[in-house]
Design a protein around this motif. Structure first.
Motif, mmCIF file in Angstrom:
data_model
loop_
_atom_site.group_PDB
_atom_site.id
_atom_site.type_symbol
_atom_site.label_atom_id
_atom_site.label_comp_id
_atom_site.label_asym_id
_atom_site.label_seq_id
_atom_site.Cartn_x
_atom_site.Cartn_y
_atom_site.Cartn_z
ATOM 1 N N SER A 7 1.139 -0.948 -0.161
ATOM 2 C CA SER A 7 0.237 0.166 -0.188
ATOM 3 C C SER A 7 0.680 1.361 0.156
ATOM 4 N N TRP A 72 -10.195 -2.913 10.051
ATOM 5 C CA TRP A 72 -8.753 -2.278 8.860
ATOM 6 C C TRP A 72 -8.287 -3.630 9.847
ATOM 7 N N ASP A 87 0.599 -4.524 4.273
ATOM 8 C CA ASP A 87 -0.414 -4.074 3.486
ATOM 9 C C ASP A 87 -2.000 -3.162 4.976
ATOM 10 N N GLU A 89 -5.204 -3.051 5.381
ATOM 11 C CA GLU A 89 -7.036 -3.399 3.755
ATOM 12 C C GLU A 89 -8.417 -4.178 5.367
ATOM 13 N N TYR A 91 -9.798 -7.391 4.946
ATOM 14 C CA TYR A 91 -9.309 -8.890 4.226
ATOM 15 C C TYR A 91 -11.078 -9.450 4.700
#
Length: 92
Positions: A7, A72, A87, A89, A91
């Motif tokens: 990211s 998050w 990262d 994210e 998920y």
């Protein structure tokens, strides 16, 4: 040590201490997790209270996650004492 990011927003937060693309309310919590990730020598050392550390199923190489807030998470791979492809994210 953190070697690579997936990211760009997370890489900016790590290198500059800020990122317009990540909610400012989450910056401190994320940076605490990244600071820890940068000094550990094994992924299991991320297993701290409140981090909800665990391996994700179905990934090769193994990806790990630590909880940040709500859905998050910071996810990462680990090899030879270093974190790769870090990262930020959702998920789930």
């Amino acid at each position: 040590m953190i070697v690579t990011f997936r990211s760009k927003a997370l890489a900016d937060l790590w290198s500059k201490g800020r990122s317009a693309r990540i909610d400012a309310k989450l910056h401190k919590r994320i940076l605490v997790r990244l600071d820890r990730l940068n000094v550990v020598s094994a992924p299991e050392q991320m297993n701290l209270p409140g981090f909800d550390f665990h391996a994700l199923k179905g990934f090769t190489p193994i990806r790990y996650t630590v909880h940040v807030n709500g859905p998050w998470c910071v996810t990462f791979e680990f090899d030879s004492g270093d974190a790769f492809r870090v990262d930020f994210e959702q998920y789930h």
